[in-house]
Design a protein around this motif. Structure first.
Motif, PDB file in Angstrom:
ATOM      1  N   PHE A 190       0.731  -1.346   0.130  1.00 25.78           N
ATOM      2  CA  PHE A 190       0.204   0.285  -0.151  1.00 25.78           C
ATOM      3  C   PHE A 190       0.525   0.999   0.219  1.00 25.78           C
ATOM      4  CE2 PHE A 190      -2.531   3.056   2.523  1.00 25.78           C
ATOM      5  CZ  PHE A 190      -3.490   3.495   1.530  1.00 25.78           C
ATOM      6  N   PRO A 191       1.045   2.389  -0.874  1.00 21.92           N
ATOM      7  CA  PRO A 191      -1.145   2.676  -1.852  1.00 21.92           C
ATOM      8  C   PRO A 191      -1.052   1.418  -2.568  1.00 21.92           C
ATOM      9  CG  PRO A 191       0.432   4.066  -1.515  1.00 21.92           C
ATOM     10  CD  PRO A 191       1.078   3.452  -0.626  1.00 21.92           C
ATOM     11  N   ASP A 192       0.533   1.244  -3.423  1.00 21.59           N
ATOM     12  CA  ASP A 192       0.703   0.539  -4.892  1.00 21.59           C
ATOM     13  C   ASP A 192      -0.311  -0.210  -5.208  1.00 21.59           C
ATOM     14  OD1 ASP A 192       1.992   2.914  -5.631  1.00 21.59           O
ATOM     15  OD2 ASP A 192       3.935   1.913  -4.693  1.00 21.59           O
ATOM     16  N   SER A 193      -1.742  -0.300  -5.426  1.00 21.95           N
ATOM     17  CA  SER A 193      -2.828  -1.356  -5.799  1.00 21.95           C
ATOM     18  C   SER A 193      -3.829  -1.584  -6.945  1.00 21.95           C
ATOM     19  CB  SER A 193      -3.582  -1.004  -3.745  1.00 21.95           C
ATOM     20  OG  SER A 193      -4.785  -2.223  -4.699  1.00 21.95           O
ATOM     21  N   ALA A 200     -11.216   3.227  -7.785  1.00 25.12           N
ATOM     22  CA  ALA A 200     -11.491   4.520  -8.059  1.00 25.12           C
ATOM     23  C   ALA A 200     -11.894   4.937  -9.588  1.00 25.12           C
ATOM     24  CB  ALA A 200      -9.619   5.229  -8.229  1.00 25.12           C
ATOM     25  N   VAL A 201     -11.615   4.348 -10.582  1.00 25.14           N
ATOM     26  CA  VAL A 201     -12.252   4.067 -11.983  1.00 25.14           C
ATOM     27  C   VAL A 201     -13.498   3.802 -11.739  1.00 25.14           C
ATOM     28  CG1 VAL A 201     -12.497   3.312 -14.064  1.00 25.14           C
ATOM     29  CG2 VAL A 201     -10.048   3.787 -13.776  1.00 25.14           C
ATOM     30  N   THR A 202     -14.296   2.370 -11.155  1.00 23.86           N
ATOM     31  CA  THR A 202     -14.860   2.445 -10.579  1.00 23.86           C
ATOM     32  C   THR A 202     -15.528   3.751 -10.136  1.00 23.86           C
ATOM     33  OG1 THR A 202     -14.863   0.379 -10.102  1.00 23.86           O
ATOM     34  CG2 THR A 202     -16.530   0.807  -9.522  1.00 23.86           C
ATOM     35  N   GLY A 203     -15.781   4.261  -9.234  1.00 23.23           N
ATOM     36  CA  GLY A 203     -15.947   5.539  -8.657  1.00 23.23           C
ATOM     37  C   GLY A 203     -16.361   6.395  -9.374  1.00 23.23           C
ATOM     38  N   TYR A 204     -14.831   6.670 -10.021  1.00 25.81           N
ATOM     39  CA  TYR A 204     -15.617   7.196 -11.351  1.00 25.81           C
ATOM     40  C   TYR A 204     -16.428   7.643 -12.231  1.00 25.81           C
ATOM     41  CZ  TYR A 204     -13.757  10.954 -14.959  1.00 25.81           C
ATOM     42  OH  TYR A 204     -13.408  11.502 -15.643  1.00 25.81           O
ATOM     43  N   SER A 237       3.666   0.246 -14.293  1.00 29.51           N
ATOM     44  CA  SER A 237       4.182  -1.682 -13.755  1.00 29.51           C
ATOM     45  C   SER A 237       6.033  -1.215 -14.181  1.00 29.51           C
ATOM     46  CB  SER A 237       3.643  -2.166 -14.707  1.00 29.51           C
ATOM     47  OG  SER A 237       4.263  -3.238 -14.057  1.00 29.51           O
ATOM     48  N   SER A 238       7.061  -2.257 -13.548  1.00 29.08           N
ATOM     49  CA  SER A 238       7.856  -2.855 -13.990  1.00 29.08           C
ATOM     50  C   SER A 238       8.410  -4.143 -14.043  1.00 29.08           C
ATOM     51  CB  SER A 238       8.832  -2.469 -12.364  1.00 29.08           C
ATOM     52  OG  SER A 238       8.558  -3.187 -11.586  1.00 29.08           O
ATOM     53  N   PRO A 239       9.476  -4.319 -14.826  1.00 28.83           N
ATOM     54  CA  PRO A 239       9.779  -5.606 -15.588  1.00 28.83           C
ATOM     55  C   PRO A 239       9.501  -6.811 -14.622  1.00 28.83           C
ATOM     56  CG  PRO A 239      10.912  -4.471 -16.220  1.00 28.83           C
ATOM     57  CD  PRO A 239      11.060  -3.397 -15.110  1.00 28.83           C
ATOM     58  N   ASN A 240       9.629  -6.469 -12.570  1.00 30.83           N
ATOM     59  CA  ASN A 240       9.747  -7.579 -11.676  1.00 30.83           C
ATOM     60  C   ASN A 240       7.881  -7.750 -11.228  1.00 30.83           C
ATOM     61  OD1 ASN A 240       9.197  -5.018 -10.103  1.00 30.83           O
ATOM     62  ND2 ASN A 240      11.578  -5.590  -9.474  1.00 30.83           N
ATOM     63  N   PHE A 243       4.652  -2.764  -8.762  1.00 27.25           N
ATOM     64  CA  PHE A 243       4.657  -1.643  -9.823  1.00 27.25           C
ATOM     65  C   PHE A 243       4.231  -0.527  -9.328  1.00 27.25           C
ATOM     66  CE2 PHE A 243       0.953  -4.554  -8.516  1.00 27.25           C
ATOM     67  CZ  PHE A 243       0.334  -3.326  -7.905  1.00 27.25           C
ATOM     68  N   ARG A 244       3.142   0.935  -9.409  1.00 24.00           N
ATOM     69  CA  ARG A 244       3.191   1.676  -8.284  1.00 24.00           C
ATOM     70  C   ARG A 244       2.262   2.927  -8.953  1.00 24.00           C
ATOM     71  NH1 ARG A 244       6.987   3.342  -4.712  1.00 24.00           N
ATOM     72  NH2 ARG A 244       5.933   5.287  -5.158  1.00 24.00           N
ATOM     73  N   LEU A 245       1.466   3.423  -7.957  1.00 22.33           N
ATOM     74  CA  LEU A 245       0.350   4.338  -8.826  1.00 22.33           C
ATOM     75  C   LEU A 245       1.113   5.851  -8.668  1.00 22.33           C
ATOM     76  CD1 LEU A 245      -2.702   3.073  -6.702  1.00 22.33           C
ATOM     77  CD2 LEU A 245      -2.291   2.531  -9.279  1.00 22.33           C
TER      78      LEU A 245
END
Length: 607
Positions: A190-193, A200-204, A237-240, A243-245
Motif C-alpha cells: 500500500f498504497p500501490d494497488s 477508483a475508476v469504478t467510483g469515477y 508497472s516494472s518488469p519484476n 508497480f506504482r500508482l
C-alpha cells in the motif's frame, strides 16, 4: 516486509486426538463469513450477509458461526482453534500511518481515534459475541488469501498470486506452495494497488466502490480502448513483480473519495452521476481500464512463473474475481492449470485462515481439496412443506416424483417462463451455481432484457451467465476444461443461437455442471437438452438488486413475490406467481418501505 508463511508450532503444542475442529472467520470490513474445517475437510462455510440480509455485511458472523457448528455437529467447546483472517495490529499500524498524513479528513481522524480507543476490539468481539474462550490465531490477510486457494486446490505444488485492494499493508503477493508448505516470497505494498486503481475508476464511472467493479468489467466490452495511454499515467508497472500508482490522481490516502480532481482533468470529463446515462466515454474508459489490468496481470503471471516454474497457478483476492482477466491468464499465460478460490474476496479469507491454523495443529495431515462450493444451509422437503402450509400459498407437490418435477420445470422454461430454483445447500461465494439461482431459456432473444428490467432491476448492459452440461461444454464454448465456479470467460462457438447468455463481444462466463457435484441441476439440464437440443440454461443469482442471494425458503418466497418471477421451485414444490395471495405483495412492499435506506460507500473501506 520479510518472508511470511506457515510456521508450524512445536510438537508439544500439536493436537494428538483424531478429531480436530478449526473455525475460520472474517469480519470487520466487508463480506463477513465463517467456516469450519473438521479433520482436514471443509464441511461448512457461509457469509453472514445471507442471514442478516445486509449486503456485504461487516459485523461479526454470529449466525454463520452457529450454522457452521450445527452443520459440523459440534458445540463451541469442541472447537480446537479459531483463526481470524488478518492481523489487526499490522492493520492498525497502516491506519495510524494514514491518520498522520497531512490533510487527512476529519472523518478519517475520528474513525482512527475510535479504533485506538479499543485496539483489541476484534479479540473482544470474538470472546463476547461468539462466546468462544479458546485459542485464537491471527493470520496475515494475504496469507489467508493464498491459503484459501492453494490448500483447497488439490495441487501438489503451485505458484500462488493474490491481488486485492489492501490487507494490512500488502496489496499483491507472490508465493509458492509445495505439499503442506506455503510461503509468501514477495509483496507489493500500500498504497500501490491494482484493486484500488480499479475501485477508483469504478467510483469515477458512477458505480459503488467495493460493489460495482464487476459492472465496470461487464461494461468494458461495449467500449474501445481509447484511453489505455492515459490509464498508464495512473499506474507504472516494472518488469519484476512491482508497480506504482501515481498518487497525483488518487485521494484515498487522506480524503473520503477514491480519486482526485486531477483524474477528471486527465480525462477531460466530470465524474459520472450515479444512475445517469452511460456515454461512449464511460464505455471506452471501462474498456481501457480492463485492458491495462489484464496486461499488467499477464506480465506478473509470467514473472511469477519465472520465479516458481510450476504447471499450476493458484489465485485469490478480490481482483481474482475478474473473470475476463482470468480467462486470458489461462489462455495466454505460461501455466497449464489455474485454481481460483470461488470465494476469492474477503469472505474466502476465513477458509485460508482456518487452513493455516489447522496445519499448525496437524503437521502430518493435509487439507482435502475443495470438491464444490455447496457449503451453506439446506432445508428438507418436510421443513419446506410446513412453511408452505403456513402461508396460504397454493403449490404443486412432487415429493414422490422427481421425474415429473423435472418435466414440469422444463415445460415452463420452454414456454419462456423465468424460474427461481432453490435446491440443496447454499453456495459459498458471490456466484449462484444452481442451488440459489434464477434460470431461464438462453435461446430467448428477449430474456436478458426481461430479467434485467423486471426481475433483477439492474443495468441493461450486464450479461448473464450460462450453466452447461460439462459433457457438452466443448461443443458450445471455446474451453477445454471444466469451469464449475463461473470464474473465467470464453468465446461462444455454439451452432445454437444463444442471445440471452452471449455478451456483446461473443463471450460468456460459463459454469460447467456435472452429476457428481449437483445431481438435481444436472438432471434438469439433461431434461432440457432432451426436449430442446440445448444443454444450456441461463443462470443468475437468486436475488434482487442490492440484496444478498436468498438463503432460506422464506427469503426465496419474498424475492419471488417482489421480483415477479413466473415460477418458484422450492426443492420438491412448485409455485406459480398467480397462486400467491395479494396479501403477500402488500406485506413485502410495506416491509421494504419501512427499511432504512442504506448509504452507498464513497470510498473503499480503508479504515
Amino acid at each position: 516486509m520479510g518472508l511470511k508463511g506457515v510456521q508450524l508450532i512445536n510438537n508439544s503444542q500439536m493436537k494428538t486426538g483424531t478429531d480436530v475442529n478449526v473455525v475460520g472467520i472474517s469480519f470487520g470490513y466487508h463480506d463477513s463469513s465463517c467456516c469450519i474445517i473438521q479433520n482436514g475437510k471443509l464441511v461448512a462455510a457461509a457469509e453472514e450477509e445471507r442471514f442478516t440480509r445486509n449486503k456485504h455485511e461487516f459485523s461479526i458472523p454470529q449466525q454463520a458461526f452457529l450454522y457452521c457448528l450445527q452443520e459440523a455437529g459440534i458445540s463451541i467447546s469442541d472447537i480446537d482453534y479459531l483463526a481470524y483472517y488478518e492481523n489487526p495490529s499490522k492493520k492498525l499500524a497502516r491506519q495510524i500511518w494514514m491518520g498522520l498524513l497531512p490533510n487527512t479528513s476529519t472523518h478519517r481522524i475520528q474513525a482512527l481515534a475510535n479504533r485506538l480507543k479499543d485496539p483489541n476490539q476484534y479479540l473482544r468481539e470474538i470472546r463476547e459475541k461468539l462466546g468462544y474462550t479458546g485459542d485464537i490465531e491471527f493470520i496475515d490477510h494475504h496469507l489467508s488469501h493464498a491459503a484459501s486457494s492453494y490448500y483447497f486446490s488439490g495441487f501438489d505444488d503451485a505458484a500462488v498470486m493474490t491481488i486485492d485492494s489492501v490487507g494490512e499493508w500488502a496489496t499483491m503477493t507472490y508465493g509458492y506452495g509445495n505439499g503442506n508448505n506455503l510461503s509468501i516470497e514477495e509483496e507489493v505494498n500500500f498504497p500501490d494497488s491494482i484493486g484500488l486503481l480499479y475501485s477508483a475508476v469504478t467510483g469515477y464511472l458512477g458505480f459503488d466502490v467495493n460493489d460495482g467493479e464487476y459492472k465496470v468489467m461487464g461494461l468494458a466490452p461495449y467500449g474501445k480502448p481509447k484511453y489505455v495511454d492515459k490509464i498508464y499515467k495512473l499506474i507504472e508497472s516494472s518488469p519484476n513483480g512491482q508497480f506504482r500508482l501515481n498518487m497525483e490522481y488518487f485521494s484515498f490516502l487522506t480524503d473520503d473519495r477514491m480519486y482526485s480532481n486531477n483524474l477528471s482533468e486527465l480525462f477531460g470529463q466530470p465524474p459520472r452521476v450515479p444512475e445517469s446515462e452511460l456515454l461512449d466515454f464511460h464505455k471506452d474508459l471501462a474498456k481501457s481500464l480492463q485492458v491495462v489490468v489484464e496486461e499488467i496481470l499477464l506480465q506478473k503471471v509470467n514473472y511469477i512463473h519465472d520465479k516458481f516454474p510450476s504447471d499450476n497457478l493458484c489465485m485469490a483476492g478480490g481482483v481474482a474475481l475478474n473473470c475476463v482477466a482470468n480467462g486470458r491468464i489461462l489462455r495466454e499465460g505460461p501455466f497449464k492449470r489455474l485454481f481460483i478460490q470461488p470465494a476469492a474476496g474477503d469472505a474466502g479469507g476465513a477458509l485460508g485462515a482456518a487452513a493455516v491454523a489447522y496445519l499448525k495443529l496437524n503437521r502430518a495431515q493435509s487439507i482435502k481439496p475443495m470438491e464444490n462450493a455447496y457449503l451453506g444451509p439446506s432445508f428438507t422437503s418436510d421443513y419446506i412443506h410446513k412453511v408452505l402450509e403456513s402461508t396460504s400459498i397454493n403449490y404443486l407437490d412432487f415429493r414422490n416424483d422427481q421425474d415429473q418435477l423435472l418435466q414440469e420445470v422444463t415445460c415452463n422454461l420452454m414456454e419462456g417462463k423465468v424460474v427461481g430454483w432453490f435446491q440443496g445447500r447454499m453456495e459459498f461465494g458471490p456466484r449462484a451455481l444452481g442451488s440459489r439461482s434464477i434460470i431461464a431459456d438462453p435461446r430467448d432473444s428477449g430474456m436478458r432484457d426481461l430479467i434485467n428490467a423486471l426481475v433483477k432491476k439492474r443495468e441493461s448492459f450486464r450479461p448473464f451467465a450460462p450453466s452447461v452440461l460439462e459433457s457438452k461444454s466443448k461443443e458450445h464454448f471455446d474451453i477445454d476444461h471444466a469451469s464449475p465456479y463461473m470464474l473465467e470467460t470464453c468465446q461462444v462457438i455454439s451452432d445454437l443461437d444463444l442471445p440471452a447468455i452471449t455478451h456483446v463481444d461473443h463471450s460468456a462466463r460459463i459454469q460447467t455442471v456435472n452429476s457428481k457435484t449437483n445431481p438435481k441441476y444436472t438432471a434438469l439440464l439433461e431434461r432440457f437438452f432432451e426436449r430442446t437440443g440445448c444443454p444450456i440454461l441461463l443462470n443468475t443469482s437468486f436475488n434482487m438488486r442490492g440484496e444478498p442471494i436468498v438463503c432460506t425458503p422464506l427469503d426465496a418466497i419474498k424475492c419471488f413475490v417482489k421480483s415477479k418471477l413466473d415460477v418458484l421451485v422450492l426443492e420438491d414444490f412448485v409455485i406459480f406467481q398467480e397462486d400467491v395471495p395479494e396479501i403477500w405483495e402488500y406485506f413485502i412492499n410495506r416491509t421494504e418501505d419501512e427499511q432504512k435506506v442504506s448509504v452507498n460507500n464513497l470510498v473503499y473501506t480503508l479504515l
